[in-house]
Scaffold this motif. Structure first.
Motif, mmCIF file in Angstrom:
data_model
loop_
_atom_site.group_PDB
_atom_site.id
_atom_site.type_symbol
_atom_site.label_atom_id
_atom_site.label_comp_id
_atom_site.label_asym_id
_atom_site.label_seq_id
_atom_site.Cartn_x
_atom_site.Cartn_y
_atom_site.Cartn_z
ATOM 1 N N ALA A 137 17.444 55.130 82.885
ATOM 2 C CA ALA A 137 18.327 55.519 83.994
ATOM 3 C C ALA A 137 19.115 54.284 84.408
ATOM 4 N N LEU A 138 20.434 54.388 84.374
ATOM 5 C CA LEU A 138 21.301 53.238 84.664
ATOM 6 C C LEU A 138 22.072 53.465 85.956
ATOM 7 N N ILE A 139 21.859 52.600 86.928
ATOM 8 C CA ILE A 139 22.641 52.649 88.168
ATOM 9 C C ILE A 139 23.864 51.760 88.002
ATOM 10 N N GLY A 140 25.039 52.317 88.336
ATOM 11 C CA GLY A 140 26.291 51.598 88.108
ATOM 12 C C GLY A 140 26.676 50.680 89.247
ATOM 13 N N GLY A 141 25.881 49.636 89.442
ATOM 14 C CA GLY A 141 26.222 48.675 90.484
ATOM 15 C C GLY A 141 27.568 48.014 90.241
ATOM 16 N N ALA A 142 27.974 47.900 88.970
ATOM 17 C CA ALA A 142 29.271 47.311 88.618
ATOM 18 C C ALA A 142 30.364 48.371 88.563
ATOM 19 N N THR A 143 30.113 49.462 87.838
ATOM 20 C CA THR A 143 31.126 50.521 87.723
ATOM 21 C C THR A 143 31.412 51.177 89.077
ATOM 22 N N GLY A 144 30.449 51.128 89.987
ATOM 23 C CA GLY A 144 30.678 51.668 91.328
ATOM 24 C C GLY A 144 31.746 50.900 92.093
ATOM 25 N N PHE A 145 31.969 49.624 91.709
ATOM 26 C CA PHE A 145 33.031 48.831 92.332
ATOM 27 C C PHE A 145 34.401 49.404 92.004
ATOM 28 N N ILE A 146 34.510 50.046 90.861
ATOM 29 C CA ILE A 146 35.803 50.531 90.373
ATOM 30 C C ILE A 146 36.012 52.006 90.693
ATOM 31 N N GLY A 147 35.055 52.818 90.295
ATOM 32 C CA GLY A 147 35.169 54.262 90.511
ATOM 33 C C GLY A 147 35.758 54.965 89.311
ATOM 34 N N ASP A 148 35.040 55.945 88.824
ATOM 35 C CA ASP A 148 35.460 56.703 87.657
ATOM 36 C C ASP A 148 36.621 57.634 88.027
ATOM 37 N N PRO A 149 37.748 57.565 87.313
ATOM 38 C CA PRO A 149 38.883 58.445 87.627
ATOM 39 C C PRO A 149 38.708 59.880 87.122
ATOM 40 N N SER A 150 37.644 60.147 86.359
ATOM 41 C CA SER A 150 37.441 61.476 85.791
ATOM 42 C C SER A 150 37.393 62.537 86.886
ATOM 43 N N GLU A 151 38.173 63.604 86.691
ATOM 44 C CA GLU A 151 38.217 64.745 87.616
ATOM 45 C C GLU A 151 38.736 64.363 89.007
ATOM 46 N N LYS A 152 39.413 63.227 89.132
ATOM 47 C CA LYS A 152 39.937 62.797 90.420
ATOM 48 C C LYS A 152 41.459 62.867 90.421
ATOM 49 N N GLU A 153 42.009 63.518 91.430
ATOM 50 C CA GLU A 153 43.463 63.603 91.550
ATOM 51 C C GLU A 153 44.025 62.403 92.300
ATOM 52 N N ASP A 154 43.206 61.812 93.172
ATOM 53 C CA ASP A 154 43.662 60.679 93.976
ATOM 54 C C ASP A 154 42.893 59.419 93.603
ATOM 55 N N LYS A 155 43.489 58.290 93.935
ATOM 56 C CA LYS A 155 42.845 57.005 93.699
ATOM 57 C C LYS A 155 41.596 56.897 94.559
ATOM 58 N N ARG A 156 40.525 56.390 93.984
ATOM 59 C CA ARG A 156 39.289 56.210 94.733
ATOM 60 C C ARG A 156 39.449 55.108 95.784
ATOM 61 N N ILE A 157 38.753 55.276 96.879
ATOM 62 C CA ILE A 157 38.714 54.245 97.917
ATOM 63 C C ILE A 157 37.616 53.256 97.564
ATOM 64 N N PHE A 158 37.959 51.983 97.470
ATOM 65 C CA PHE A 158 36.971 50.972 97.109
ATOM 66 C C PHE A 158 35.928 50.823 98.217
ATOM 67 N N LEU A 159 34.669 50.711 97.813
ATOM 68 C CA LEU A 159 33.577 50.482 98.752
ATOM 69 C C LEU A 159 33.262 48.998 98.811
ATOM 70 N N SER A 160 32.849 48.529 99.982
ATOM 71 C CA SER A 160 32.505 47.118 100.127
ATOM 72 C C SER A 160 31.221 46.808 99.358
ATOM 73 N N GLN A 161 31.011 45.527 99.092
ATOM 74 C CA GLN A 161 29.822 45.111 98.356
ATOM 75 C C GLN A 161 28.561 45.488 99.119
ATOM 76 N N GLU A 162 28.611 45.351 100.437
ATOM 77 C CA GLU A 162 27.437 45.680 101.257
ATOM 78 C C GLU A 162 27.093 47.165 101.166
#
Length: 424
Positions: free
Chosen positions: A65-90
């Protein structure tokens, strides 16, 4: 069933697969599934990858099971019509810890000791120039924009796609390459919206190592409006965290699955054997109004997610609220209300509101279930309102005599919506 592909196919858990995977899975291999921490909780759509991890582990394969601590910084564009809002590191760190604890608890319920990893551990050490030279060099822009997740956003003239989101597929592909080298991982599994990202990893492994890798996707579980359940969706989801979705609402979601879909869901969301499920389906079809399959699924999955104690409480509450045979006032005493009050929608009103009595329509508006008294009045005229399990047909004046235990009022709207008012 000994063959994992036969097992998953029968359950409806395979959407796409790389040719040759059937032969590869005749011997134990290592597979992985990723979870991006875009929220502090998983939802019922997230249960599917966990279920897949358990199925593979039970069949003798090694699940990661892989948690995307790195990919979560970016956000997967799949199935998304709008740009993802970046989340803070905290926030991402807090989300990662919350999701990690949920995954471990869900896996431990079935005693599956599955290894948990975080891609931040290796992604954060990569130099940017190295990445674009050694990884990006293997993919043309033409190839990247041909993927559905990217193509849809490029064709969206209003939002487009940022370079950040555009790079997501390469980073996920690198994860597969890294796990292939370090863990001999040869299979990535994900939702059907991940097919493009999975094939990127397969292609990267082939070009960098000459080895063959594999991919499988499962169908997405969608809401009634056709949208998938997603951790970053603004619309309401059915969450695993009881603070975001109450155990009562969670239980009722499964109880309210239609007869058209319940046979599919009982296969997907339980680990019952094929023989057991087929016998349950036959029994259910004889008398669908008893909702045997819905009850079995609701009991099983609520116990898995919320524990045995809460599962039993949800069964008790459901029996109380939907019981039709007994006298309502024998069922609904103060002790009963104390036990169920926190699990269903509720509010507190002051005794001062009831000194001279308060009309039913005024209370209904206060409950928030209706936007106006006129809307509540239409429901009243349609015989859709029950007070303390008794049908109400007019705008009656409610006072202390209507209260159970001198402090509770139970409203029912239609067949399924309940609301408690506590007076103190």
């Amino acid at each position: 069933m000994q063959n994992i592909i036969d097992e998953l196919s029968w359950r409806g858990l395979i959407k796409n697969k790389v040719p040759g995977i059937e032969n590869k899975l005749k011997k134990p291999i290592t597979m992985y599934i990723g979870f991006d921490p875009t929220s502090n909780s998983l939802h019922i759509g997230s249960l599917l990858p966990i279920i897949l991890l358990i199925h593979f582990q039970k069949k003798g394969h090694k699940s990661l099971a892989l948690i995307g601590g790195a990919t979560g910084f970016i956000g997967d564009p799949s199935e998304k019509e709008d740009k993802r809002i970046f989340l803070s590191q905290e926030i991402l760190q807090n989300n990662t810890e919350s999701i990690k604890n949920q995954i471990l608890r869900l896996l431990n319920f079935y005693s599956e000791k599955i290894e948990l990893l975080n891609n931040l551990d290796w992604i954060q050490n990569i130099y940017f120039l190295y990445f674009i030279r050694e990884i990006g060099n293997h993919f043309t822009v033409n190839h990247m924009i041909s993927k559905d997740s990217v193509k849809k956003r490029i064709n969206n003239k209003k939002n487009g796609i940022s370079f950040t989101e555009f790079s997501y597929s390469l980073i996920q592909g690198y994860d597969f390459l890294y796990l292939n080298k370090i863990k001999n991982c040869q299979l990535q599994v994900g939702g059907s919206d991940q097919w493009g990202n999975i094939t990127t990893g397969i292609e990267l492994i082939r070009k960098k190592t000459g080895k063959k890798a594999y991919g499988i996707t499962f169908p997405l579980i969608v809401k009634s409006n056709g949208m998938k359940f997603g951790k970053s969706e603004k619309e309401e989801n059915i969450w695993l965290d009881e603070k975001k979705t109450s155990p009562y609402k969670f239980y009722q979601f499964w109880m309210n699955i239609s007869d058209l879909e319940i046979e599919k869901y009982i296969k997907i969301y339980t680990f019952f054997s094929k023989d057991k499920i087929e016998n349950l389906i036959l029994e259910h079809r004889k008398c669908p109004n008893k909702r045997l399959l819905q009850r079995k699924l609701a009991n099983e999955i609520t116990e898995w997610v919320h524990g045995n104690k809460i599962s039993k409480k949800m069964i008790e509450i459901t029996n109380i609220l939907f019981e039709k045979k007994n006298n309502p006032f024998q069922l609904l005493d103060e002790k009963t209300f104390i036990s169920i009050y926190n699990y269903i929608p509720h509010m507190i009103l002051s005794y001062d509101d009831f000194k001279k009595g308060i009309f039913l329509l005024d209370i209904l508006k206060k409950s928030g279930f209706f936007s106006s008294k006129s809307e509540a009045n239409r429901a009243l005229k349609a015989n859709s309102i029950h007070l303390n399990k008794i049908l109400v047909k007019e705008n009656i004046l409610i006072n202390k005599e209507n209260m159970i235990g001198k402090k509770y009022l139970l409203f029912q709207f239609g067949k399924k919506e309940f609301f408690i008012i506590k007076i103190e």
